[in-house]
Motif scaffolding. Structure first.
Motif, PDB file in Angstrom:
ATOM      1  N   SER A 245     -14.274  45.889  14.154  1.00 41.09           N
ATOM      2  CA  SER A 245     -14.165  44.442  14.314  1.00 41.09           C
ATOM      3  C   SER A 245     -15.537  43.793  14.417  1.00 41.09           C
ATOM      4  O   SER A 245     -15.804  42.748  13.794  1.00 41.09           O
ATOM      5  N   LEU A 246     -16.436  44.414  15.180  1.00 39.29           N
ATOM      6  CA  LEU A 246     -17.777  43.849  15.353  1.00 39.29           C
ATOM      7  C   LEU A 246     -18.576  43.898  14.048  1.00 39.29           C
ATOM      8  O   LEU A 246     -19.386  43.002  13.780  1.00 39.29           O
ATOM      9  N   VAL A 247     -18.333  44.933  13.251  1.00 40.05           N
ATOM     10  CA  VAL A 247     -18.990  45.006  11.936  1.00 40.05           C
ATOM     11  C   VAL A 247     -18.477  43.880  11.043  1.00 40.05           C
ATOM     12  O   VAL A 247     -19.249  43.200  10.354  1.00 40.05           O
ATOM     13  N   LYS A 248     -17.169  43.673  11.033  1.00 44.57           N
ATOM     14  CA  LYS A 248     -16.592  42.603  10.213  1.00 44.57           C
ATOM     15  C   LYS A 248     -17.105  41.231  10.637  1.00 44.57           C
ATOM     16  O   LYS A 248     -17.322  40.341   9.814  1.00 44.57           O
ATOM     17  N   LYS A 249     -17.306  41.044  11.936  1.00 45.71           N
ATOM     18  CA  LYS A 249     -17.812  39.768  12.448  1.00 45.71           C
ATOM     19  C   LYS A 249     -19.305  39.594  12.175  1.00 45.71           C
ATOM     20  O   LYS A 249     -19.847  38.495  12.327  1.00 45.71           O
ATOM     21  N   GLY A 250     -19.978  40.693  11.804  1.00 41.96           N
ATOM     22  CA  GLY A 250     -21.411  40.621  11.559  1.00 41.96           C
ATOM     23  C   GLY A 250     -22.248  40.832  12.799  1.00 41.96           C
ATOM     24  O   GLY A 250     -23.484  40.727  12.755  1.00 41.96           O
ATOM     25  N   ALA A 251     -21.618  41.177  13.926  1.00 42.26           N
ATOM     26  CA  ALA A 251     -22.354  41.380  15.168  1.00 42.26           C
ATOM     27  C   ALA A 251     -22.990  42.763  15.228  1.00 42.26           C
ATOM     28  O   ALA A 251     -23.997  42.972  15.909  1.00 42.26           O
ATOM     29  N   VAL A 252     -22.394  43.711  14.510  1.00 48.68           N
ATOM     30  CA  VAL A 252     -22.882  45.087  14.463  1.00 48.68           C
ATOM     31  C   VAL A 252     -23.049  45.482  13.003  1.00 48.68           C
ATOM     32  O   VAL A 252     -22.269  45.057  12.144  1.00 48.68           O
ATOM     33  N   THR A 253     -24.068  46.282  12.719  1.00 50.05           N
ATOM     34  CA  THR A 253     -24.345  46.735  11.350  1.00 50.05           C
ATOM     35  C   THR A 253     -24.337  48.256  11.303  1.00 50.05           C
ATOM     36  O   THR A 253     -24.914  48.912  12.175  1.00 50.05           O
ATOM     37  N   GLU A 254     -23.668  48.814  10.297  1.00 49.21           N
ATOM     38  CA  GLU A 254     -23.708  50.264  10.086  1.00 49.21           C
ATOM     39  C   GLU A 254     -25.053  50.643   9.491  1.00 49.21           C
ATOM     40  O   GLU A 254     -25.580  49.967   8.602  1.00 49.21           O
ATOM     41  N   VAL A 255     -25.611  51.738  10.001  1.00 48.69           N
ATOM     42  CA  VAL A 255     -26.937  52.197   9.596  1.00 48.69           C
ATOM     43  C   VAL A 255     -26.849  53.661   9.191  1.00 48.69           C
ATOM     44  O   VAL A 255     -26.092  54.433   9.790  1.00 48.69           O
ATOM     45  N   THR A 256     -27.594  54.033   8.173  1.00 54.80           N
ATOM     46  CA  THR A 256     -27.674  55.432   7.760  1.00 54.80           C
ATOM     47  C   THR A 256     -28.961  56.035   8.299  1.00 54.80           C
ATOM     48  O   THR A 256     -30.041  55.474   8.117  1.00 54.80           O
ATOM     49  N   LEU A 257     -28.846  57.152   8.975  1.00 58.19           N
ATOM     50  CA  LEU A 257     -30.015  57.836   9.532  1.00 58.19           C
ATOM     51  C   LEU A 257     -30.334  59.047   8.665  1.00 58.19           C
ATOM     52  O   LEU A 257     -29.518  59.966   8.531  1.00 58.19           O
ATOM     53  N   LYS A 258     -31.490  59.015   8.049  1.00 58.25           N
ATOM     54  CA  LYS A 258     -31.899  60.075   7.118  1.00 58.25           C
ATOM     55  C   LYS A 258     -31.891  61.439   7.806  1.00 58.25           C
ATOM     56  O   LYS A 258     -32.419  61.597   8.908  1.00 58.25           O
ATOM     57  N   ASP A 259     -31.265  62.393   7.151  1.00 58.16           N
ATOM     58  CA  ASP A 259     -31.201  63.780   7.612  1.00 58.16           C
ATOM     59  C   ASP A 259     -30.406  63.957   8.904  1.00 58.16           C
ATOM     60  O   ASP A 259     -30.508  64.999   9.564  1.00 58.16           O
ATOM     61  N   ARG A 260     -29.640  62.945   9.275  1.00 56.76           N
ATOM     62  CA  ARG A 260     -28.766  63.081  10.440  1.00 56.76           C
ATOM     63  C   ARG A 260     -27.367  62.645  10.006  1.00 56.76           C
ATOM     64  O   ARG A 260     -27.206  61.584   9.411  1.00 56.76           O
ATOM     65  N   PRO A 261     -26.336  63.441  10.276  1.00 60.74           N
ATOM     66  CA  PRO A 261     -24.989  63.118   9.795  1.00 60.74           C
ATOM     67  C   PRO A 261     -24.345  61.971  10.565  1.00 60.74           C
ATOM     68  O   PRO A 261     -24.811  61.573  11.639  1.00 60.74           O
ATOM     69  N   GLY A 262     -23.280  61.457  10.017  1.00 59.31           N
ATOM     70  CA  GLY A 262     -22.454  60.483  10.711  1.00 59.31           C
ATOM     71  C   GLY A 262     -22.840  59.042  10.449  1.00 59.31           C
ATOM     72  O   GLY A 262     -23.854  58.739   9.820  1.00 59.31           O
ATOM     73  N   THR A 263     -21.995  58.156  10.946  1.00 63.09           N
ATOM     74  CA  THR A 263     -22.250  56.717  10.864  1.00 63.09           C
ATOM     75  C   THR A 263     -22.947  56.275  12.137  1.00 63.09           C
ATOM     76  O   THR A 263     -22.477  56.559  13.241  1.00 63.09           O
ATOM     77  N   TRP A 264     -24.043  55.552  11.968  1.00 57.34           N
ATOM     78  CA  TRP A 264     -24.803  55.050  13.094  1.00 57.34           C
ATOM     79  C   TRP A 264     -24.681  53.525  13.112  1.00 57.34           C
ATOM     80  O   TRP A 264     -24.439  52.904  12.084  1.00 57.34           O
ATOM     81  N   TYR A 265     -24.853  52.946  14.279  1.00 54.93           N
ATOM     82  CA  TYR A 265     -24.667  51.506  14.433  1.00 54.93           C
ATOM     83  C   TYR A 265     -25.856  50.883  15.143  1.00 54.93           C
ATOM     84  O   TYR A 265     -26.513  51.516  15.977  1.00 54.93           O
ATOM     85  N   MET A 266     -26.120  49.614  14.806  1.00 61.14           N
ATOM     86  CA  MET A 266     -27.086  48.795  15.517  1.00 61.14           C
ATOM     87  C   MET A 266     -26.503  47.403  15.716  1.00 61.14           C
ATOM     88  O   MET A 266     -25.721  46.934  14.868  1.00 61.14           O
ATOM     89  N   LEU A 267     -26.872  46.751  16.811  1.00 59.85           N
ATOM     90  CA  LEU A 267     -26.557  45.338  16.917  1.00 59.85           C
ATOM     91  C   LEU A 267     -27.325  44.602  15.833  1.00 59.85           C
ATOM     92  O   LEU A 267     -28.524  44.860  15.628  1.00 59.85           O
ATOM     93  N   THR A 268     -26.675  43.719  15.137  1.00 60.16           N
ATOM     94  CA  THR A 268     -27.331  43.000  14.041  1.00 60.16           C
ATOM     95  C   THR A 268     -28.544  42.230  14.539  1.00 60.16           C
ATOM     96  O   THR A 268     -29.567  42.150  13.845  1.00 60.16           O
ATOM     97  N   GLU A 269     -28.467  41.712  15.748  1.00 63.83           N
ATOM     98  CA  GLU A 269     -29.601  40.963  16.306  1.00 63.83           C
ATOM     99  C   GLU A 269     -30.812  41.847  16.565  1.00 63.83           C
ATOM    100  O   GLU A 269     -31.917  41.346  16.760  1.00 63.83           O
ATOM    101  N   ASP A 270     -30.620  43.172  16.553  1.00 64.46           N
ATOM    102  CA  ASP A 270     -31.728  44.101  16.788  1.00 64.46           C
ATOM    103  C   ASP A 270     -32.266  44.730  15.501  1.00 64.46           C
ATOM    104  O   ASP A 270     -33.175  45.576  15.554  1.00 64.46           O
ATOM    105  N   LEU A 271     -31.748  44.325  14.340  1.00 61.47           N
ATOM    106  CA  LEU A 271     -32.173  44.940  13.081  1.00 61.47           C
ATOM    107  C   LEU A 271     -33.649  44.723  12.784  1.00 61.47           C
ATOM    108  O   LEU A 271     -34.254  45.506  12.032  1.00 61.47           O
ATOM    109  N   TRP A 272     -34.240  43.697  13.377  1.00 61.37           N
ATOM    110  CA  TRP A 272     -35.664  43.451  13.147  1.00 61.37           C
ATOM    111  C   TRP A 272     -36.521  44.630  13.593  1.00 61.37           C
ATOM    112  O   TRP A 272     -37.654  44.824  13.115  1.00 61.37           O
ATOM    113  N   LEU A 273     -35.957  45.459  14.485  1.00 65.47           N
ATOM    114  CA  LEU A 273     -36.704  46.623  14.962  1.00 65.47           C
ATOM    115  C   LEU A 273     -36.922  47.663  13.858  1.00 65.47           C
ATOM    116  O   LEU A 273     -37.821  48.494  13.955  1.00 65.47           O
ATOM    117  N   ILE A 274     -36.113  47.611  12.804  1.00 61.90           N
ATOM    118  CA  ILE A 274     -36.305  48.563  11.702  1.00 61.90           C
ATOM    119  C   ILE A 274     -37.665  48.342  11.055  1.00 61.90           C
ATOM    120  O   ILE A 274     -38.437  49.290  10.846  1.00 61.90           O
TER     121      ILE A 274
END
Length: 402
Positions: A245-274
């Protein structure tokens, strides 16, 4: 939208930054740290300093522990309750924690035994509440002779009053309203908290969603399992649906972590940290409590930092690998070693019995000198008049001479 791709190094940096352990965006007071972490575990073990103080020192540097007591017992911005362990949590999150108060002890054989025992002793609960209406009291001040002793196979066998107080605390009927040394002073919750705190109400779903946001903000980047193990550990009903639900609302973003399995998440407001962690990011060198929020999830610590950490307090001395109360050393975005220290308050000496180095920092003398400075900073804050070193990893010894 394409899932952002980040490296393991970026994930470590994002997590360290989220925890207030980076060089920038550091908090300046205890309440700021608490709001970033949402919970600070406490424990009576005082081999160096109590864990709650070490967690704050790692982020604030030298600070006055009286500030923590003021927030707990005067401002009442923080209170003792159960998060991923016994912790200091925020009064502004009271609505999140009320669901454990309401639902505890839950289901199962032990839970049924607890509920039956408490039901049998409702008169004792009423007695405790009547006494506390007169004012806060220590546990040993309660006297009641109509109780069937609480039975267990462990240390709390027949600790009837103390167990009732513990159970009433988890149920939210009473709170820890002060301390005299290590002894807790109990108070009635309805008389302790301001009305605006007690008035907090939210559905179980809303509470789980807020806890999810808090957990993810404190972790920086995390999998669903890691979120569930943080903050209100194990109390995230419908977590996958909440994340979806939070992903659909845009509050959370799915992130891919290189060489680490699974789906990872970040708060969209924190994406600037990338972008921030891809260039110009600066870490710090400090020591971590063995119960520090950054490393309290051992599997996550191993996944992100390639650092296998276990607490050996309850391991027989002859079977310990590293020591009784081991403090990991964080340097930049890596955990580079660990020390086994003890503070002798009679002599004023901080003894580092052993200092171990991780392979990633083997032979790196600049890192060793930064680690030494971190140890000296801790010693200064503790008021130590001397630092005694025992066994130091051979490749680091030149940095500890003189």
């Amino acid at each position: 939208m394409t899932s952002p791709l980040i490296t393991a190094a970026q994930a470590r940096r994002i997590s360290i930054d989220a925890q207030g352990l980076a060089a920038a965006r550091r908090e300046t007071d205890v309440l700021g740290v608490a709001r970033r972490l949402r919970c600070i575990q406490y424990d009576p073990i005082n081999a160096v300093a109590r864990t709650q103080l070490l967690v704050l020192f790692s982020r604030l540097g030298a600070f006055d522990p009286a500030e923590l007591d003021r927030l707990l017992f005067e401002d009442k911005s923080l209170f003792h309750y159960w998060a991923h362990a016994a912790s200091f949590v925020l009064a502004e999150d009271f609505g999140v924690h009320t669901h454990l108060m309401k639902n505890w002890p839950g289901e199962g054989k032990w839970a049924t035994e607890v509920q039956v025992w408490m039901d049998e002793h409702k008169s004792v609960q009423q007695y405790i509440l009547r006494e506390l209406k007169k004012g806060p009291m220590r546990g040993k001040e309660f006297v009641h002779d109509s109780m069937r002793g609480w039975k267990s196979s462990g240390w709390n066998d027949n600790q009837t009053i103390s167990r009732m107080l513990e159970f009433m605390w988890i149920k939210g009927k009473i709170m820890i309203g002060g301390r005299q040394g290590l002894e807790r002073v109990w108070a009635r919750s309805d008389l302790w908290f301001p009305p605006e705190v007690r008035a907090q109400r939210m559905t179980e779903r809303a509470a789980a969603e807020r806890a999810t946001r808090h957990s993810l903000h404190a972790l920086g980047v995390a999998t669903r399992k890691q979120i569930s193990q943080h903050f209100t550990r194990g109390r995230y009903p419908g977590l996958q649906q909440i994340l979806t639900s939070l992903v659909k609302k845009g509050a959370v973003t799915e992130v891919t972590l290189k060489d680490r399995p699974g789906t990872w998440y970040m708060l969209t407001e924190d994406l600037w940290l990338i972008d921030e962690t891809a260039k110009g990011w600066r870490g710090r060198t400090t020591l971590l409590s063995p119960f520090d929020n950054l490393i309290c999830d051992r599997d996550r610590t191993n996944t992100l930092f390639d650092f296998d950490f276990r607490i050996e307090i309850y391991v027989p001395k002859n079977k310990r690998k590293y020591g009784y109360y081991v403090l990991p050393i964080i340097d930049g975005d890596r955990l580079i070693g660990r020390i086994d220290p003890a503070m002798d308050r009679k002599t004023g000496a901080l003894t580092v019995n052993d200092l171990y180095v991780e392979p990633v920092a083997e032979g790196q003398l600049p890192a060793a000198r930064r680690a030494r400075a971190a140890i000296e900073a801790l010693a200064s804050w503790l008021g130590a008049t001397d630092i005694a070193y025992g066994n130091i990893a051979e490749s680091w010894r030149p940095a500890f001479k003189g």
